[in-house]
Enzyme design. Structure first.
Site, mmCIF file in Angstrom:
data_model
loop_
_atom_site.group_PDB
_atom_site.id
_atom_site.type_symbol
_atom_site.label_atom_id
_atom_site.label_comp_id
_atom_site.label_asym_id
_atom_site.label_seq_id
_atom_site.Cartn_x
_atom_site.Cartn_y
_atom_site.Cartn_z
ATOM 1 N N ARG A 125 -8.460 8.452 4.503
ATOM 2 C CA ARG A 125 -9.405 7.414 4.080
ATOM 3 C C ARG A 125 -10.202 6.890 5.272
ATOM 4 O O ARG A 125 -11.435 6.757 5.216
ATOM 5 C CB ARG A 125 -8.640 6.261 3.408
ATOM 6 C CG ARG A 125 -9.472 5.002 3.186
ATOM 7 C CD ARG A 125 -8.596 3.825 2.749
ATOM 8 N NE ARG A 125 -7.588 3.470 3.741
ATOM 9 C CZ ARG A 125 -7.811 2.714 4.808
ATOM 10 N NH1 ARG A 125 -9.022 2.245 5.046
ATOM 11 N NH2 ARG A 125 -6.838 2.432 5.652
ATOM 12 N N ARG A 126 -9.495 6.583 6.342
ATOM 13 C CA ARG A 126 -10.180 6.082 7.542
ATOM 14 C C ARG A 126 -11.065 7.160 8.160
ATOM 15 O O ARG A 126 -12.188 6.879 8.588
ATOM 16 C CB ARG A 126 -9.149 5.578 8.557
ATOM 17 C CG ARG A 126 -8.463 4.278 8.144
ATOM 18 C CD ARG A 126 -7.314 3.917 9.066
ATOM 19 N NE ARG A 126 -6.719 2.626 8.719
ATOM 20 C CZ ARG A 126 -5.449 2.319 8.913
ATOM 21 N NH1 ARG A 126 -4.618 3.200 9.453
ATOM 22 N NH2 ARG A 126 -4.988 1.119 8.585
ATOM 23 N N THR A 128 3.614 3.513 19.321
ATOM 24 C CA THR A 128 3.260 4.909 19.598
ATOM 25 C C THR A 128 1.754 5.111 19.504
ATOM 26 O O THR A 128 1.136 5.780 20.355
ATOM 27 C CB THR A 128 3.972 5.843 18.607
ATOM 28 O OG1 THR A 128 5.383 5.678 18.745
ATOM 29 C CG2 THR A 128 3.616 7.296 18.862
ATOM 30 N N ARG A 129 1.143 4.536 18.488
ATOM 31 C CA ARG A 129 -0.299 4.737 18.277
ATOM 32 C C ARG A 129 -1.121 4.056 19.367
ATOM 33 O O ARG A 129 -2.095 4.634 19.865
ATOM 34 C CB ARG A 129 -0.688 4.233 16.884
ATOM 35 C CG ARG A 129 -0.046 5.061 15.780
ATOM 36 C CD ARG A 129 -0.443 4.601 14.401
ATOM 37 N NE ARG A 129 0.339 5.310 13.385
ATOM 38 C CZ ARG A 129 -0.140 5.743 12.230
ATOM 39 N NH1 ARG A 129 -1.408 5.573 11.933
ATOM 40 N NH2 ARG A 129 0.630 6.373 11.369
ATOM 41 N N CYS A 168 -1.167 7.664 -2.372
ATOM 42 C CA CYS A 168 -1.495 6.651 -1.366
ATOM 43 C C CYS A 168 -1.971 7.257 -0.050
ATOM 44 O O CYS A 168 -2.390 6.529 0.843
ATOM 45 C CB CYS A 168 -0.310 5.721 -1.129
ATOM 46 S SG CYS A 168 1.153 6.525 -0.472
ATOM 47 N N ARG A 216 0.477 10.323 14.025
ATOM 48 C CA ARG A 216 1.569 9.665 13.305
ATOM 49 C C ARG A 216 2.280 8.748 14.284
ATOM 50 O O ARG A 216 2.081 8.823 15.476
ATOM 51 C CB ARG A 216 2.591 10.697 12.785
ATOM 52 C CG ARG A 216 2.240 11.438 11.500
ATOM 53 C CD ARG A 216 2.295 10.610 10.237
ATOM 54 N NE ARG A 216 3.484 9.791 10.061
ATOM 55 C CZ ARG A 216 4.623 10.195 9.488
ATOM 56 N NH1 ARG A 216 4.753 11.433 9.090
ATOM 57 N NH2 ARG A 216 5.626 9.366 9.329
ATOM 58 N N LYS A 240 0.820 -1.216 0.000
ATOM 59 C CA LYS A 240 0.000 0.000 0.000
ATOM 60 C C LYS A 240 0.852 1.264 0.000
ATOM 61 O O LYS A 240 0.350 2.348 -0.297
ATOM 62 C CB LYS A 240 -0.962 0.010 1.184
ATOM 63 C CG LYS A 240 -0.334 0.179 2.545
ATOM 64 C CD LYS A 240 -1.406 0.245 3.632
ATOM 65 C CE LYS A 240 -0.814 0.477 5.002
ATOM 66 N NZ LYS A 240 -1.850 0.577 6.048
ATOM 67 N N ASP A 241 2.166 1.148 0.321
ATOM 68 C CA ASP A 241 3.061 2.306 0.302
ATOM 69 C C ASP A 241 3.620 2.604 -1.090
ATOM 70 O O ASP A 241 4.212 3.670 -1.303
ATOM 71 C CB ASP A 241 4.245 2.093 1.251
ATOM 72 C CG ASP A 241 3.831 2.057 2.712
ATOM 73 O OD1 ASP A 241 2.769 2.641 3.042
ATOM 74 O OD2 ASP A 241 4.559 1.453 3.522
ATOM 75 N N THR A 272 -6.194 8.329 13.947
ATOM 76 C CA THR A 272 -5.746 7.706 12.705
ATOM 77 C C THR A 272 -4.955 8.729 11.901
ATOM 78 O O THR A 272 -5.265 9.921 11.930
ATOM 79 C CB THR A 272 -6.920 7.180 11.855
ATOM 80 O OG1 THR A 272 -6.404 6.727 10.592
ATOM 81 C CG2 THR A 272 -7.960 8.257 11.598
#
Length: 331
Positions: free
Chosen positions: A141-142, A168-169, A256, A163, A93-94, A137
């Protein structure tokens, strides 16, 4: 004499470790380590990981601000072009949708679960989060789909841009700064952390990023023997599915980090795969406007057929006003 010299060179080449380029993140190292093990078994050659720092890893700006497309990829591709590494592993996806002529996607292995997931405090779900819940997020898109979902059910949420790596998230939730974060199921599974998932978000509610859950193994186009060996790791069903998704993304002229979701499902009649359904979505990040369409057809038997399916759906989405919903357009 020449025959002997040639034989020695071939043996030396087989003994030299293959240098596999990878990003330094914990997830990238886990993914690349799994691929390295498979390549060792396939080729009989040692494989060493070469850690490479990309611009996307060191920048703290949002992906949209730093360009989104290719920020995790270009340093690895530069190393391939300079022959500093023999192959590279990317999260598909990157990857930008345009493939450089000097590099080849030698293999796209069997895809991991493509869905997004929720990690929430107290194991809550989207349905049981409190009114005004803050959900983190880094993906427009999300954001678009979460806000649209909440709006459709008469609920209030706040999507918060974040980020950072997976640790971290998740820390935003465990430290109490956010009620939940949305991540990709594939990354958590590959890190052995699926037990932390509160809820799998079904594609009917939140479509994943094009290519999400799939890996891409890339090498120099001129290294035909290596490309041929790596091709044995390719999964044809995964390849046609992600080719259709990425064709949709390319035809929308979106990068992307644009708010575009896509998923190609293989539909089976019993044990026989009969058709492929491609779903796509583009939305405004506030969730007020979504263009969401799908198309179903025979399973593509070639890259060209998969590309055509993606373009067909993109054209229909553009007719419905998709272009006006994308903040970032690829140049």
């Amino acid at each position: 004499m020449n025959d002997t010299s040639s034989t020695v060179d071939e043996v030396t080449a087989r003994q030299r470790p293959l240098r596999l380029g990878t990003r330094r993140s914990k997830l990238a190292m886990a993914q690349s380590g799994q691929v390295a093990q498979t390549v060792r078994q396939l080729t009989g050659r040692p494989v060493e990981l070469v850690e490479i720092t990309t611009y996307g890893d060191v920048s703290r700006e949002s992906l949209a601000q730093i360009g989104g497309t290719g920020v995790f990829v270009s340093a690895l591709r530069d190393a391939l072009a300079a022959r500093e590494i023999d192959l590279a592993v990317h999260s598909l996806k990157d990857l930008p949708t345009t493939q450089p002529d000097d590099l080849v996607l030698a293999a796209i292995p069997v895809r991991e679960d493509p869905r997004d997931v929720l990690i929430a405090r107290d194991g809550l779900t989207l349905e049981t989060l409190p009114a005004g819940a803050r959900i983190g997020t880094g993906s427009p898109r999300r954001m678009a789909q979460l806000n649209a979902l909440a709006r459709a059910h008469g609920r209030e949420i706040e999507t918060v841009p974040i980020r950072g790596n997976i640790d971290t998230r998740i820390a935003f939730v465990t430290d109490g700064e956010l009620d939940a974060v949305v991540l990709a199921a594939a990354g958590l599974t590959r890190l052995g952390r699926a037990s932390e998932i509160s809820q799998y978000l079904e594609p009917d509610a939140v479509l994943p990023a094009p290519g999400q859950g799939a890996l891409a193994i890339e090498c120099a186009a001129t290294d035909a023997p290596l490309a041929a060996m790596l091709a044995e790791l390719d999964d044809p069903y995964t390849r046609v599915a992600v080719t259709a998704e990425r064709s949709l993304l390319a035809a929308l002229e979106a990068g992307c980090s644009a708010p575009v979701g896509a998923l190609a499902d293989l539909l089976a009649d019993g044990q026989v795969v009969t058709e492929m359904r491609l779903r796509g979505v583009v939305g405004s990040t506030d969730g007020k406007t979504l263009v969401q369409l799908s198309t179903t057809g025979p399973v593509p038997t070639s890259s060209e057929e998969a590309v055509a399916l993606g373009r067909e759906l993109a054209a229909a989405m553009l007719d419905k006003g998709a272009a006006g919903l994308m903040g970032e357009r690829a140049l």
